[in-house]
Design a protein around this motif. Structure first.
Motif, PDB file in Angstrom:
ATOM      1  N   THR A   1      -5.701   4.698   6.787  1.00 30.31           N
ATOM      2  CA  THR A   1      -4.880   3.931   7.717  1.00 30.31           C
ATOM      3  C   THR A   1      -5.519   2.576   7.957  1.00 30.31           C
ATOM      4  OG1 THR A   1      -4.165   5.960   8.801  1.00 30.31           O
ATOM      5  CG2 THR A   1      -3.853   3.925  10.026  1.00 30.31           C
ATOM      6  N   GLU A   2      -4.720   1.517   7.809  1.00 28.38           N
ATOM      7  CA  GLU A   2      -5.167   0.145   8.091  1.00 28.38           C
ATOM      8  C   GLU A   2      -4.575  -0.256   9.431  1.00 28.38           C
ATOM      9  OE1 GLU A   2      -7.181  -1.869   6.450  1.00 28.38           O
ATOM     10  OE2 GLU A   2      -6.782  -3.763   7.425  1.00 28.38           O
ATOM     11  N   THR A   3      -5.429  -0.660  10.372  1.00 28.85           N
ATOM     12  CA  THR A   3      -4.946  -1.095  11.674  1.00 28.85           C
ATOM     13  C   THR A   3      -5.275  -2.567  11.868  1.00 28.85           C
ATOM     14  OG1 THR A   3      -6.995  -0.418  12.759  1.00 28.85           O
ATOM     15  CG2 THR A   3      -5.201   1.185  12.719  1.00 28.85           C
ATOM     16  N   ARG A   4      -4.460  -3.199  12.681  1.00 28.55           N
ATOM     17  CA  ARG A   4      -4.685  -4.600  13.027  1.00 28.55           C
ATOM     18  C   ARG A   4      -4.508  -4.715  14.537  1.00 28.55           C
ATOM     19  NH1 ARG A   4      -2.049  -9.626   9.799  1.00 28.55           N
ATOM     20  NH2 ARG A   4      -4.106 -10.457   9.404  1.00 28.55           N
ATOM     21  N   LEU A   5      -5.565  -5.115  15.215  1.00 31.56           N
ATOM     22  CA  LEU A   5      -5.569  -5.203  16.673  1.00 31.56           C
ATOM     23  C   LEU A   5      -5.123  -3.891  17.321  1.00 31.56           C
ATOM     24  CD1 LEU A   5      -4.022  -8.766  17.001  1.00 31.56           C
ATOM     25  CD2 LEU A   5      -6.445  -8.152  17.168  1.00 31.56           C
ATOM     26  N   GLY A   6      -5.600  -2.781  16.743  1.00 32.99           N
ATOM     27  CA  GLY A   6      -5.322  -1.464  17.292  1.00 32.99           C
ATOM     28  C   GLY A   6      -3.971  -0.884  16.919  1.00 32.99           C
ATOM     29  N   LYS A   7      -3.160  -1.625  16.147  1.00 36.16           N
ATOM     30  CA  LYS A   7      -1.843  -1.126  15.748  1.00 36.16           C
ATOM     31  C   LYS A   7      -1.826  -0.841  14.261  1.00 36.16           C
ATOM     32  CE  LYS A   7       0.664  -3.161  19.476  1.00 36.16           C
ATOM     33  NZ  LYS A   7       1.940  -3.470  19.964  1.00 36.16           N
TER      34      LYS A   7
ATOM     35  N   ASP B   1     -16.424  -2.197  -3.265  1.00 35.46           N
ATOM     36  CA  ASP B   1     -15.486  -3.015  -2.496  1.00 35.46           C
ATOM     37  C   ASP B   1     -14.031  -2.610  -2.661  1.00 35.46           C
ATOM     38  OD1 ASP B   1     -17.622  -4.602  -1.634  1.00 35.46           O
ATOM     39  OD2 ASP B   1     -17.473  -5.907  -3.384  1.00 35.46           O
ATOM     40  N   THR B   2     -13.765  -1.661  -3.547  1.00 33.47           N
ATOM     41  CA  THR B   2     -12.390  -1.261  -3.825  1.00 33.47           C
ATOM     42  C   THR B   2     -12.276   0.257  -3.892  1.00 33.47           C
ATOM     43  OG1 THR B   2     -12.714  -1.307  -6.223  1.00 33.47           O
ATOM     44  CG2 THR B   2     -11.929  -3.350  -5.188  1.00 33.47           C
ATOM     45  N   ALA B   3     -11.046   0.694  -3.877  1.00 29.04           N
ATOM     46  CA  ALA B   3     -10.754   2.104  -4.097  1.00 29.04           C
ATOM     47  C   ALA B   3      -9.576   2.174  -5.057  1.00 29.04           C
ATOM     48  CB  ALA B   3     -10.417   2.801  -2.787  1.00 29.04           C
TER      49      ALA B   3
ATOM     50  N   PHE C   1      -8.165  -3.166  -1.900  1.00 30.62           N
ATOM     51  CA  PHE C   1      -9.284  -4.081  -1.710  1.00 30.62           C
ATOM     52  C   PHE C   1      -9.720  -3.930  -0.260  1.00 30.62           C
ATOM     53  CE2 PHE C   1      -6.604  -5.617  -5.085  1.00 30.62           C
ATOM     54  CZ  PHE C   1      -7.509  -5.798  -6.118  1.00 30.62           C
ATOM     55  N   GLN C   2     -10.801  -3.192  -0.067  1.00 31.07           N
ATOM     56  CA  GLN C   2     -11.173  -2.719   1.256  1.00 31.07           C
ATOM     57  C   GLN C   2     -11.568  -3.825   2.222  1.00 31.07           C
ATOM     58  OE1 GLN C   2     -13.943   0.544   0.775  1.00 31.07           O
ATOM     59  NE2 GLN C   2     -12.671   1.462  -0.804  1.00 31.07           N
ATOM     60  N   ASP C   3     -12.083  -4.941   1.728  1.00 34.90           N
ATOM     61  CA  ASP C   3     -12.513  -6.003   2.630  1.00 34.90           C
ATOM     62  C   ASP C   3     -11.346  -6.725   3.298  1.00 34.90           C
ATOM     63  OD1 ASP C   3     -11.776  -7.053   0.152  1.00 34.90           O
ATOM     64  OD2 ASP C   3     -13.174  -8.738   0.282  1.00 34.90           O
ATOM     65  N   LYS C   4     -10.193  -6.844   2.605  1.00 34.90           N
ATOM     66  CA  LYS C   4      -9.051  -7.575   3.146  1.00 34.90           C
ATOM     67  C   LYS C   4      -7.878  -6.689   3.545  1.00 34.90           C
ATOM     68  CE  LYS C   4      -9.918 -11.655   0.348  1.00 34.90           C
ATOM     69  NZ  LYS C   4      -9.392 -12.526  -0.689  1.00 34.90           N
ATOM     70  N   GLY C   5      -7.872  -5.434   3.083  1.00 29.64           N
ATOM     71  CA  GLY C   5      -6.722  -4.572   3.332  1.00 29.64           C
ATOM     72  C   GLY C   5      -5.584  -4.827   2.366  1.00 29.64           C
ATOM     73  N   ASP C   6      -5.820  -5.648   1.338  1.00 28.39           N
ATOM     74  CA  ASP C   6      -4.809  -5.922   0.317  1.00 28.39           C
ATOM     75  C   ASP C   6      -4.724  -4.756  -0.642  1.00 28.39           C
ATOM     76  OD1 ASP C   6      -4.652  -8.370   1.539  1.00 28.39           O
ATOM     77  OD2 ASP C   6      -5.424  -9.532  -0.150  1.00 28.39           O
TER      78      ASP C   6
ATOM     79  N   LEU D   1      13.473  -1.339  -4.238  1.00 30.43           N
ATOM     80  CA  LEU D   1      12.891  -2.258  -5.208  1.00 30.43           C
ATOM     81  C   LEU D   1      12.206  -1.440  -6.289  1.00 30.43           C
ATOM     82  CD1 LEU D   1      11.592  -4.970  -6.258  1.00 30.43           C
ATOM     83  CD2 LEU D   1       9.781  -4.569  -4.579  1.00 30.43           C
ATOM     84  N   TYR D   2      12.479  -1.786  -7.560  1.00 23.97           N
ATOM     85  CA  TYR D   2      11.824  -1.148  -8.707  1.00 23.97           C
ATOM     86  C   TYR D   2      11.057  -2.212  -9.476  1.00 23.97           C
ATOM     87  CZ  TYR D   2      15.352   2.471  -7.870  1.00 23.97           C
ATOM     88  OH  TYR D   2      16.149   3.428  -7.302  1.00 23.97           O
ATOM     89  N   THR D   3       9.827  -1.905  -9.865  1.00 22.41           N
ATOM     90  CA  THR D   3       9.016  -2.807 -10.674  1.00 22.41           C
ATOM     91  C   THR D   3       7.867  -2.013 -11.295  1.00 22.41           C
ATOM     92  OG1 THR D   3       7.881  -4.959 -10.721  1.00 22.41           O
ATOM     93  CG2 THR D   3       7.522  -3.577  -8.769  1.00 22.41           C
ATOM     94  N   THR D   4       7.019  -2.703 -12.059  1.00 22.81           N
ATOM     95  CA  THR D   4       5.865  -2.040 -12.669  1.00 22.81           C
ATOM     96  C   THR D   4       4.543  -2.517 -12.079  1.00 22.81           C
ATOM     97  OG1 THR D   4       5.829  -3.692 -14.427  1.00 22.81           O
ATOM     98  CG2 THR D   4       7.045  -1.644 -14.860  1.00 22.81           C
ATOM     99  N   SER D   5       4.591  -3.557 -11.261  1.00 19.33           N
ATOM    100  CA  SER D   5       3.359  -4.077 -10.673  1.00 19.33           C
ATOM    101  C   SER D   5       3.709  -4.928  -9.456  1.00 19.33           C
ATOM    102  CB  SER D   5       2.612  -4.920 -11.711  1.00 19.33           C
ATOM    103  OG  SER D   5       1.533  -5.595 -11.114  1.00 19.33           O
ATOM    104  N   LEU D   6       2.994  -4.718  -8.366  1.00 23.82           N
ATOM    105  CA  LEU D   6       3.142  -5.601  -7.216  1.00 23.82           C
ATOM    106  C   LEU D   6       1.869  -5.588  -6.395  1.00 23.82           C
ATOM    107  CD1 LEU D   6       3.621  -3.880  -4.388  1.00 23.82           C
ATOM    108  CD2 LEU D   6       5.923  -3.723  -5.250  1.00 23.82           C
ATOM    109  N   ARG D   7       1.758  -6.590  -5.542  1.00 26.33           N
ATOM    110  CA  ARG D   7       0.603  -6.702  -4.653  1.00 26.33           C
ATOM    111  C   ARG D   7       1.075  -6.777  -3.215  1.00 26.33           C
ATOM    112  NH1 ARG D   7      -1.760 -11.981  -6.136  1.00 26.33           N
ATOM    113  NH2 ARG D   7       0.328 -12.348  -6.889  1.00 26.33           N
ATOM    114  N   TRP D   8       0.296  -6.213  -2.320  1.00 20.82           N
ATOM    115  CA  TRP D   8       0.512  -6.338  -0.881  1.00 20.82           C
ATOM    116  C   TRP D   8      -0.595  -7.215  -0.340  1.00 20.82           C
ATOM    117  CZ3 TRP D   8       3.556  -6.262   3.094  1.00 20.82           C
ATOM    118  CH2 TRP D   8       3.034  -6.166   4.378  1.00 20.82           C
ATOM    119  N   LYS D   9      -0.221  -8.317   0.309  1.00 26.34           N
ATOM    120  CA  LYS D   9      -1.184  -9.222   0.933  1.00 26.34           C
ATOM    121  C   LYS D   9      -1.136  -8.963   2.436  1.00 26.34           C
ATOM    122  CE  LYS D   9      -2.857 -12.195  -1.445  1.00 26.34           C
ATOM    123  NZ  LYS D   9      -4.156 -12.175  -2.067  1.00 26.34           N
TER     124      LYS D   9
END
Length: 163
Positions: free
Chosen positions: A36-42, A57-59, A87-92, A109-117
């Motif tokens: 779980t990734e939280t930001r300001l407790g949410k 640095d990654t999983a 990417f554990q340092d940024k949550g990306d 949405l269907y694709t073969t590759s995407l990133r979450w920033k």
């Protein structure tokens, strides 16, 4: 025939050693994982994976689903993929393979590759994409979007049709 058995044993041992070396590259291998990734407790996002290989640095995650949440803690969408990298340092995150994003409104949405920033709260892809929304299909190459797929920008080769 006399050399066959020693050669087979050597090959078996060599393969076994190579397999052990690959396993030791990661710091830890986990099964049935929840992150779980939280930001300001949410809660920002929550990931469930069948297998995770944790590195410095990654999983690397395998066979996973990622739930996205808005500022009020409501689930907005879910991303399913064959594999990915957190990417554990940024949550990306990067998702690969058979990638699908389903929104609470029924868009897909269907694709073969995407990133979450994480900082920008944006989905990005340079791969071919296909979006199904309210009886319409939109195809293109690459996109920038929010997790709800409510503000989508297709980057090129745009095609559309009604179902």
């Amino acid at each position: 025939m006399r050399y066959f058995l020693p050669a087979l044993i050597f090959l078996f041992l060599a393969c076994g050693q190579r397999g052990e070396k690959e396993k030791s590259e990661s710091q830890e291998v986990l099964r049935g994982v929840r992150i779980t990734e939280t930001r300001l407790g949410k809660k920002s996002w929550e990931l469930f994976a069948r297998r995770v290989e944790e590195f410095k640095d990654t999983a690397r995650v395998y066979d996973f689903v990622l739930y996205f949440y808005d500022e009020e803690g409501n689930k907005t969408s879910e991303l399913w993929a064959d594999s990915g990298v957190v990417f554990q340092d940024k949550g990306d995150m990067k998702a690969l393979g058979k990638v699908r994003v389903y929104t609470q409104e029924g868009d897909t949405l269907y694709t073969t590759s995407l990133r979450w920033k994480e900082r920008e709260k944006k989905i990005l892809s340079e791969s071919p994409v296909e979006i199904h929304s309210m009886g319409k299909i939109l195809k293109g190459k690459g996109l920038i979007s929010d997790a709800r797929l409510s503000n989508v920008e297709i980057l090129g080769k745009i095609q559309g049709k009604s179902e």
